[in-house]
Design a protein around this motif. Structure first.
Motif, PDB file in Angstrom:
ATOM      1  N   GLU A  48      -8.670   1.440  -9.431  1.00 32.52           N
ATOM      2  CA  GLU A  48      -8.591   2.521 -10.403  1.00 32.52           C
ATOM      3  C   GLU A  48      -9.740   3.520 -10.264  1.00 32.52           C
ATOM      4  N   GLU A  59      -1.629   1.669  -5.801  1.00 33.57           N
ATOM      5  CA  GLU A  59      -0.443   1.623  -6.658  1.00 33.57           C
ATOM      6  C   GLU A  59       0.759   1.032  -5.924  1.00 33.57           C
ATOM      7  N   ASP A  63       2.563  -2.175  -7.345  1.00 35.42           N
ATOM      8  CA  ASP A  63       3.990  -2.128  -7.692  1.00 35.42           C
ATOM      9  C   ASP A  63       4.783  -3.170  -6.915  1.00 35.42           C
TER      10      ASP A  63
END
Length: 752
Positions: A48, A59, A63
């Motif tokens: 992050e 990400e 995911d």
């Protein structure tokens, strides 16, 4: 007098309801800490930290539900230069390492160098590679048993060098060093501040008040950080910055308030009137300064960088808490203590002792500082010359900043040769260039096993080596179910960030477009240590303009409405920028060119850490307003009472010299403590802040400000007619007229 303004009303209410004010403050501090501890603190995750390709890659992995554990490496290396990886002794050591790390139960995917061909070209070094079980972000908490196991193997194989390095062990090294530094700072800051305040006030109770306010503000903010972290994650750097800023402004604000109240009582005011005047004047200056500092800290929120956002929010909160405490609970405590604030008087230091000494010696007793009165006499006699000389000196100091080189510090630059893991990291990079920090290409496709994707991956691997970006081996790990492939590319350049960055650019700009980029629907962001550093620099550079504009414009507008003067607002901005530029110059001189670097243990760094220039600008621009607002408030106060501009300048600078000097000494001492810590980034931060505050409190406030105002004369108070409709945030002045200090005869002694 008629009470107007938030500070005056808050001080009046607190003095009348003193037990309620103190009780509310105590409850606030306790509840904030308790709630913050109960809910826990959420820290920023590695994934992050940044935006751009680094964030996109993180990400995709998240995911897809792919767990990327922290990788670790054990280096087995010949110490005599004769033993090679084919010798029985070497093979036995490799087998012992594999068994030892597997035996801890903390690792997975252990591979032998004989299987992965992780043997150096000269055959004298090999790598046992494995991954830590569990979350990579907390792997440093679990790596110690593995480190102990490797150390045990080293003891049994004295002819070889057997050392561990990797994401988890480096994470632990940083955490341990940072924790030790933070503890050292905590243990040093309070005694240092208390000692300086004891000298400044000459009374134990008066010295304890500012420290108590600063400490309680820091405690409350620690709790608030835990609560706020669920919306904006925090990190350890935010802790250090919060402690640094909280101690500095908390003590300063209380010092300003207490010194003014003391001054009014010494002038013959009753306790109630003295407190009321302090609330309306110093309290007002504290609010103006506090709001300016908060606005400057808010500028960090425009960077989009999670660490900067955490630092900005933590700093903003501690300044706001200290500001509120100064104008609420402090008046209540002063009302409760009354003359008991002078308890615990220290001989030779207390103002009363100095007053009696002056009377015995036949010296005139004047308010203000003898030293600064003498300096000011010269400055005001020749303001143009003083301005030219002082500005010339600061511009000369700032000039080296034009050649500033910034970079994210490597492990050896951050810690030097103080930590064994730094040498291990360098040895791995020397034997396996790029191997300790490879680039990682995260490839996502609709069908990762489609022929065109498979061909593109093979072409990427081949061209990464043929282009000169990597010497290999380029490893591809395919996750079929998730349609994701992870490609590891050791970069040419290794720990040399400049060379490694060029290799990264070659991968991103040439190799990827020619291979993976030609397949429709394929994403292939490139991440890793070097990529993260590159993306951080790019994002930081892009945020400079919006942060600069926000901070400068807000500070300008606040000064404009606080002093009802366009001239004061403009000169405030210019002088603050000059002190920041001088601080940049000192950083370059010390840490880049190495002049005097040995004095702070910074040999061989050769660069300024990337995030520091923007951080310093935000922090210093806010903190500089402390002194500026306080001094200009006293000058304006005297001017509004009828003194001529030069007399008002003399009154304002001389009467505030003592408190500004004390406040500056405390700030410099607090910041200098960070200059003694082991991490080079903390050293640079401490030295930069300390140098800037010292310049600001001496050359800027003692020479440039009065010289500039003397040259401007009545134009200091210029406000165009079309700006008269602006909000009026000025404060009421004390009821008694200000008397101009008499001009001393040449050579005549001045009172203390």
């Amino acid at each position: 007098m008629r009470v107007r303004g938030i500070a005056a009303r808050a001080g009046g209410w607190s003095a009348r309801h003193r037990w309620a004010a103190v009780g509310i403050w105590v409850v606030f501090v306790v509840v904030a800490l308790a709630v913050g501890t109960a809910v826990g603190r959420v820290d920023v995750k590695e994934s992050e930290q940044l935006r751009g390709e680094t964030r996109t890659a993180a990400e995709i992995v998240k995911d897809a539900g792919i767990q990327q554990p922290a990788g670790e490496t054990v280096l087995i290396q010949s110490e005599d230069g004769r033993t090679t990886a084919t010798d029985p002794q070497f093979r036995a050591a490799v087998t012992a390492v594999v068994r030892a790390v597997e035996g801890t139960g903390q690792v997975t995917e252990v591979t032998s160098p004989y299987e992965t061909k992780s043997i150096s070209e000269d055959g004298r070094s090999a790598l046992v590679q494995f991954a830590m079980r569990g979350d990579a972000d907390t792997a440093g908490d679990r790596v110690e048993p593995v480190l102990d196991a490797v150390a045990g193997v080293q003891k049994e194989h004295t002819g070889l060098r057997i050392e561990e390095v990797g994401a988890a062990s480096i994470q632990k090294t940083f955490a341990d060093a940072y924790g030790d530094d933070f503890q050292q700072a905590e243990l040093s800051v309070v005694p240092v501040a208390l000692g300086i305040l004891l000298i400044a006030f000459g009374a134990l109770v008066a010295a304890l008040l500012p420290v108590a306010l600063a400490v309680t503000a820091i405690v409350a903010t620690t709790g608030l950080m835990g609560i706020v972290s669920h919306l904006q994650p925090m990190d350890n750097t935010a802790n250090s910055v919060m402690l640094l800023i909280g101690m500095a402004v908390g003590v300063d604000y209380c010092l300003f308030y207490l010194r003014r109240e003391r001054e009014e009582r010494a002038a013959g005011r009753d306790a109630r009137t003295a407190l009321q005047i302090a609330a309306a004047t110093s309290g007002h200056a504290i609010i103006v300064s506090g709001v300016t500092v908060c606005a400057a800290m808010a500028g960090m929120l425009f960077t989009g960088l999670a660490t900067f956002e955490a630092m900005g929010l933590a700093s903003l909160m501690v300044v706001a808490v200290a500001m509120v405490g100064s104008v609420t609970v402090l008046p209540a405590l002063l009302s409760l203590l009354g003359t008991r604030v002078e308890k615990g008087r220290v001989p030779f230091l207390h103002p009363e002792w100095r007053r009696r000494r002056n009377e015995r010696l036949g010296r005139s007793v004047q308010e203000g500082s003898r030293l600064w009165a003498a300096v000011l006499r010269v400055v005001l006699a020749r303001p143009a010359v003083s301005l030219a000389v002082a500005a010339g000196v600061l511009l000369a100091v700032a000039a080296p900043a034009l050649g500033m080189k910034t970079q994210n510090l490597t492990l050896d630059q951050e810690f030097g040769n103080k930590l064994p893991i730094v040498a291990t990291y360098d040895r791995v990079n020397d034997a396996f260039p790029g191997g300790s920090g490879p680039a990682s290409v995260v490839v996502r496709a609709k069908d990762i096993n489609a022929p065109e994707v498979t061909t593109a991956l093979a072409d990427f691997r081949a061209q990464a080596i043929s282009s000169g970006a990597s010497r290999g081996p380029v490893e591809i790990k395919v996750h079929d179910a998730e349609n994701v492939a992870l490609v590891s590319v050791p970069l040419v350049g290794g720990s040399d960030l400049d060379r490694a960055s060029k290799s990264l650019e070659l991968l991103r700009d040439t190799v990827r477009p020619a291979t993976l980029g030609k397949v429709a629907g394929v994403q292939a962001p490139i991440t890793g240590e070097v990529a993260g550093s590159h993306d951080f620099n790019e994002q930081l550079l892009g945020s400079v303009v919006p942060v600069f504009v926000f901070v400068v414009v807000f500070a300008f507008l606040l000064m404009l409405v606080s002093f009802r003067s366009l001239t004061v607002a403009i000169t405030s901005i210019v002088l603050n920028l000059l002190s920041v530029c001088a601080a940049y110059g000192i950083l370059v001189i010390v840490f880049q060119h190495g002049w005097g670097a040995s004095l702070v243990g910074a040999q061989g760094v050769g660069a300024v850490v990337t995030w520091l220039p923007l951080f310093l600008f935000v922090i210093l621009f806010g903190l500089s307003m402390d002194y500026h607002v306080f001094v200009v408030s006293r000058i304006r106060e005297a001017r509004m009472r009828g003194l001529a501009t030069k007399q008002a300048i003399t009154h304002g600078v001389v009467t505030t010299a003592g408190v500004v000097t004390s406040a500056a000494v405390i700030m410099v001492a607090v910041f200098a403590i960070f200059g003694t810590l082991s991490m080079q980034s903390m050293k640079q931060m401490g030295v930069g802040l300390a140098a800037a505050v010292l310049i600001d409190a001496t050359i800027i406030r003692g020479v440039l400000l009065p010289a500039t105002m003397a040259l401007l004369g009545e134009r200091n108070w210029y406000l165009p007619r079309w700006l008269h409709r602006l909000p009026d945030l000025t404060h009421d002045e004390p009821p008694a007229p200000v008397v101009a200090p008499p001009a001393p005869r040449p050579g005549a002694p001045l009172g203390v």
